[in-house]
Scaffold this active site. Sequence first.
Site, PDB file in Angstrom:
ATOM      1  N   ARG A  45       0.916  -1.250  -0.154  1.00 14.91           N
ATOM      2  CA  ARG A  45       0.098   0.066   0.006  1.00 14.91           C
ATOM      3  C   ARG A  45       0.998   1.396   0.000  1.00 14.91           C
ATOM      4  NH1 ARG A  45      -5.340   0.668   1.324  1.00 14.91           N
ATOM      5  NH2 ARG A  45      -5.854  -1.521   1.124  1.00 14.91           N
TER       6      ARG A  45
ATOM      7  N   HIS B 136     -18.970  11.181   0.408  1.00 11.36           N
ATOM      8  CA  HIS B 136     -19.610   9.883   1.244  1.00 11.36           C
ATOM      9  C   HIS B 136     -21.286   9.919   0.788  1.00 11.36           C
ATOM     10  CE1 HIS B 136     -19.333   6.305   3.539  1.00 11.36           C
ATOM     11  NE2 HIS B 136     -20.499   6.793   4.085  1.00 11.36           N
TER      12      HIS B 136
END
Length: 202
Positions: free
Chosen positions: A67, A111
Amino acid sequence: MKKIRAAILISGRGSNMKALVEAARDPDYPIEIVLVVSNREDAAGLDHAKHRNIPTLAVENRRYCDRESHENAIHTALVARDVDLICLAGYMRILTPGFVDKWPGRILNIHPSLLPKYPGLNTHQRALDAGDKKHGCTVHIVTGDLDAGPAVLQKKVAVLDNDNAKSLAARVLEIEHRLYVRALAMVANDMVLQGDGRELRQ
Ligand code: GRF
């Protein structure tokens, strides 16, 4: 007019990205979109950005061993473009605190829920299951905690008796586009006032 330099990170469809790209074509909008990054090279949204002559970059996470190295590659590209502000728009990877700490207060996300309700996925079904009468979306600052940073703007929609997750998602998506355009302009105008863009600091 001095503009804040923004990059948009996407993973797929990119309808929010498209809304921001179209808004930024207005000479009075305080943002210039200088880069669109996707972690998937097949993300549909990339085509729209290319069509608008915005530089695009696919940084495929599957090509990186971890990552951190994937995020480092993105970070390097953002710095190379003198980016002031990062907009996550359906970017389906959780950013590590290591990355977020390099951009404090400079990453926005949209979101699809009225945060702090329903962080994470399947927000529309969760709102229906809970019997909520109101649902909606939130633009917030990204911190190291998932979907938990301070809200910039939030907009509600009514949940209808015959709604399912698909119909509710479609209605929320429509207002996401408008909310993100407004929230980004607010944040950018504030940055201009504070002399907080890289270009403005020089
Ligand atoms: C949107 O619902 C957004 O709120 C969420 O992911 C979805 C992305 O859609 N974070 P799109 O790629 O912008 O069309």
